[in-house]
Motif scaffolding. Structure first.
Motif, mmCIF file in Angstrom:
data_model
loop_
_atom_site.group_PDB
_atom_site.id
_atom_site.type_symbol
_atom_site.label_atom_id
_atom_site.label_comp_id
_atom_site.label_asym_id
_atom_site.label_seq_id
_atom_site.Cartn_x
_atom_site.Cartn_y
_atom_site.Cartn_z
ATOM 1 N N THR A 155 104.179 82.611 28.155
ATOM 2 C CA THR A 155 103.183 81.595 28.515
ATOM 3 C C THR A 155 101.930 81.801 27.672
ATOM 4 O O THR A 155 101.692 82.887 27.134
ATOM 5 C CB THR A 155 102.796 81.689 30.003
ATOM 6 O OG1 THR A 155 102.205 82.961 30.238
ATOM 7 C CG2 THR A 155 104.003 81.501 30.911
ATOM 8 N N GLU A 161 96.190 86.473 35.809
ATOM 9 C CA GLU A 161 97.365 85.934 36.478
ATOM 10 C C GLU A 161 97.272 86.238 37.968
ATOM 11 O O GLU A 161 97.360 87.393 38.385
ATOM 12 C CB GLU A 161 98.669 86.502 35.909
ATOM 13 C CG GLU A 161 99.858 85.950 36.694
ATOM 14 C CD GLU A 161 101.195 86.050 35.974
ATOM 15 O OE1 GLU A 161 101.313 85.517 34.858
ATOM 16 O OE2 GLU A 161 102.107 86.673 36.549
ATOM 17 N N CYS A 192 98.864 83.825 40.623
ATOM 18 C CA CYS A 192 100.149 83.413 41.199
ATOM 19 C C CYS A 192 101.216 83.204 40.134
ATOM 20 O O CYS A 192 102.399 83.320 40.408
ATOM 21 C CB CYS A 192 99.949 82.116 41.968
ATOM 22 S SG CYS A 192 99.459 80.745 40.892
ATOM 23 N N GLY A 193 100.790 82.863 38.940
ATOM 24 C CA GLY A 193 101.757 82.564 37.880
ATOM 25 C C GLY A 193 102.506 81.266 38.103
ATOM 26 O O GLY A 193 103.473 80.972 37.409
ATOM 27 N N ALA A 194 102.078 80.467 39.052
ATOM 28 C CA ALA A 194 102.846 79.270 39.396
ATOM 29 C C ALA A 194 101.975 78.032 39.577
ATOM 30 O O ALA A 194 102.365 77.086 40.253
ATOM 31 C CB ALA A 194 103.654 79.534 40.663
ATOM 32 N N ALA A 223 92.753 79.611 34.532
ATOM 33 C CA ALA A 223 92.271 78.358 33.926
ATOM 34 C C ALA A 223 91.641 78.580 32.549
ATOM 35 O O ALA A 223 90.877 79.523 32.346
ATOM 36 C CB ALA A 223 91.265 77.684 34.863
ATOM 37 N N ALA A 243 92.971 73.597 32.594
ATOM 38 C CA ALA A 243 94.385 73.599 32.962
ATOM 39 C C ALA A 243 94.812 75.033 33.239
ATOM 40 O O ALA A 243 94.160 75.981 32.785
ATOM 41 C CB ALA A 243 95.231 73.010 31.823
ATOM 42 N N SER A 244 95.902 75.182 33.983
ATOM 43 C CA SER A 244 96.437 76.510 34.289
ATOM 44 C C SER A 244 97.248 77.009 33.097
ATOM 45 O O SER A 244 98.295 76.438 32.774
ATOM 46 C CB SER A 244 97.336 76.445 35.522
ATOM 47 O OG SER A 244 96.588 76.040 36.646
ATOM 48 N N LEU A 252 101.109 77.826 33.228
ATOM 49 C CA LEU A 252 102.166 76.797 33.186
ATOM 50 C C LEU A 252 102.201 76.095 31.832
ATOM 51 O O LEU A 252 102.691 74.976 31.717
ATOM 52 C CB LEU A 252 101.972 75.766 34.308
ATOM 53 C CG LEU A 252 102.202 76.264 35.733
ATOM 54 C CD1 LEU A 252 102.185 75.095 36.720
ATOM 55 C CD2 LEU A 252 103.523 77.020 35.865
ATOM 56 N N ILE A 253 101.652 76.769 30.815
ATOM 57 C CA ILE A 253 101.729 76.223 29.462
ATOM 58 C C ILE A 253 102.463 77.255 28.618
ATOM 59 O O ILE A 253 102.162 78.455 28.710
ATOM 60 C CB ILE A 253 100.315 75.964 28.903
ATOM 61 C CG1 ILE A 253 99.588 74.902 29.749
ATOM 62 C CG2 ILE A 253 100.384 75.538 27.434
ATOM 63 C CD1 ILE A 253 98.116 74.719 29.400
ATOM 64 N N GLY A 261 91.539 73.422 42.740
ATOM 65 C CA GLY A 261 92.679 74.191 42.214
ATOM 66 C C GLY A 261 92.326 75.642 41.932
ATOM 67 O O GLY A 261 93.130 76.374 41.356
#
Ligand SMILES: Cc1cc2nc3c(=O)[nH]c(=O)nc-3n(C[C@H](O)[C@H](O)[C@H](O)COP(=O)(O)OP(=O)(O)OC[C@H]3O[C@@H](n4cnc5c(N)ncnc54)[C@H](O)[C@@H]3O)c2cc1C
Ligand code: FES
Ligand code: FES
Lengths: 162, 279
Positions: free
Chosen positions: A23, A39, A41-43, A50, A58-59, A62-63, A132
């Motif tokens: 990631t 990190e 939750c990693g989810a 962020a 964005a997180s 998740l990229i 978030g």
């Protein structure tokens, strides 16, 4: 698969060799040494990771790093001035909005983006913007106060510069 | 997360060809569903094919008789589009209630639909406005009705390799209301969600998270559409038909009974609001 890619982080091109399944968060932390993003939750649930990705928060968990080639990425390290703290960071300290600090980098990244597009947010707008970003310590009251204080200070310093 | 081959096709045709080369390949849009599943080891793709480079339409287009939303439009774009807010405010609201801003800045409407969760927030408004989805296999395109796109939990009408390219919404002066109940005010998947829509005195009622797919309840619509005058008794009858049709499950977001109660209360309220009847 592994690949050599160029990541543009905080205005600097970094050449790194990455695995397809890494990631962006992992590469920022483990390969570029930029450890502000955390990190949790990693989810995609907590916002501790962020970053500003292509202009919006964005997180980064998740990229995929491999899809980030050619995208402008800004992390907390890039927001922090060299010789002092950013007014948002100082406001977080002054208002007691940091306890364990794990959520703080993500909170500040999100706040930075909020105040850029909306320099004078209402409490509702602040709550929505940080919805978030989870904090398990402060109960959010001080964080919201810190964001309002940061907004005031940024406006004042902008006024001075004019 | 297991390793995989990552492909950045530059055309839709290229994307489809790559997809068809194996049995375990996945398209990637915003990644907010896919990467979570890969991380948990539920999906172990051989190839990830990034749609963001494949020349799919992304923005929102206003045409004379229809609105087109590219599959890659993010939920944030839809939430903040002044045009969508004006013309289909209940779609903007549904988009703005999906996850958090961090999620919405990445998550695409195409991903939300193709992931085909019965709770997908953009599904009920699109079914209510009778949107059509343009699907492409790289050579031919076909259109399916939003309602017929969803076939089951995580199952769609997409044939192998086919992808969702664009969403077409007919322009109309109808009015709709979206409602979502989740355990916490922001960020969570829906316990139930729904859209009730009214155009030219005809109603459409679509309920999410209470069946294997989002569900349009025609029996209840007909009850309202046939009536000369809508009053509270009739609305209650229509709500009873809704409850009779849905088949919610019990899970961590709520029991089947609770879901039915939520649907009953809120479908009654939404119809009342559109009909101008106090409930
Ligand atoms: C913290 C969090 C909160 C969330 N909250 C909500 C919520 O409140 N409501 C909700 O509905 N969802 C929610 N989600 C789920 C998710 O964010 C949405 O479903 C999102 O819209 C998925 O879009 P994506 O672009 O990220 O999809 P991806 O993860 O990229 O793709 C999803 C699936 O669709 C396929 N796909 C994507 N685009 C296409 C296309 N154009 N053609 C064919 N196949 C395609 C992919 O192969 C994959 O199987 C949440 C997710 C997270 C992580
Ligand atoms: S670590 Fe990315 S959202 Fe929690
Ligand atoms: S200060 Fe500990 S999580 Fe926010």
């Amino acid at each position: 698969m592994s690949k050599d890619i160029t990541l543009n982080v905080n205005g600097i091109d970094h050449h790194v060799n990455i695995q397809g399944n890494e990631t962006l968060l992992k590469v920022l932390r483990d390969k570029l040494g930029l450890t502000a993003a955390k990190e949790g939750c990693g989810a995609g649930e907590c916002g501790a990771c962020a970053v500003i990705y292509n202009g919006s928060p964005a997180s980064s968990c998740l990229i995929l790093a491999i899809e980030a080639e050619g995208v402008e990425i800004l992390t907390l390290e890039g927001i922090t001035p060299k010789d002092h703290l950013h007014p948002i960071q100082q406001a977080f300290i002054d208002k007691g909005a940091v306890q364990c600090g794990f959520c703080t980098p993500g909170m500040i990244v999100t706040t930075y983006s909020l105040l850029k597009s909306n320099p004078d947010p209402t409490e509702e707008e602040i709550k929505k913007a940080i919805s978030g970003n989870l904090c398990r310590c402060t109960g959010y009251v001080q964080i919201i106060e810190a964001i309002r204080e940061a907004a005031r200070r940024l406006k004042r310093s902008k006024g001075r510069r004019k | 997360m297991e390793n995989f081959e990552f492909i950045s096709p530059i055309t839709i045709k290229g994307a489809v060809n790559q997809y068809k080369k194996g049995a375990n390949n996945y398209y990637l849009a915003g990644g907010t569903d896919l990467i979570v599943l890969m991380r948990e080891g539920i999906l172990v793709p051989e190839k990830i094919i990034d749609l963001k480079t494949a020349g799919l339409p992304s923005g929102i287009k206003k045409l004379k008789t229809e609105i087109r939303i590219g599959a890659l439009a993010t939920l944030s774009e839809i939430e903040h589009s002044s045009f969508i807010r004006k013309e289909i405010p209940f779609l903007a609201e549904a988009a703005g209630k999906l996850g958090s801003p961090l999620t919405r800045n990445r998550a695409t409407i195409g991903g939300n639909l193709c992931n085909a969760s019965p709770a997908a927030d953009t599904a009920t408004p699109l079914i209510a406005v009778e949107a059509k989805f343009i699907l492409s296999d790289g050579k031919k395109e076909r259109r399916v009705k939003a309602e017929e796109f969803f076939k089951g939990v995580k199952q769609t009408d997409l044939k192998k390799g086919e992808l969702l390219k664009e969403i077409v919404i007919p322009r109309s002066a109808g009015k709709g209301i979206f409602y979502k109940k989740s355990r916490i005010k922001l960020v969570d998947l829906a316990t139930v969600n729904m859209t009730v829509y009214r155009a030219k005195k005809k109603y459409r009622i679509v309920i999410g998270a209470c069946h294997i797919t989002p569900l349009r309840i025609r029996a209840a619509e007909e009850k309202l559409n046939k009536a000369k005058k809508i009053d509270l008794a009739l609305i209650n009858d229509a709500a009873a038909l809704v409850i009779k049709t849905i088949k919610p499950i019990s899970d961590m977001r709520g029991s089947a009974e609770y879901r039915k109660q939520l649907v009953k209360t809120h479908v009654t309220r939404l119809i009342g609001e559109l009909a101008g009847v106090e409930v």
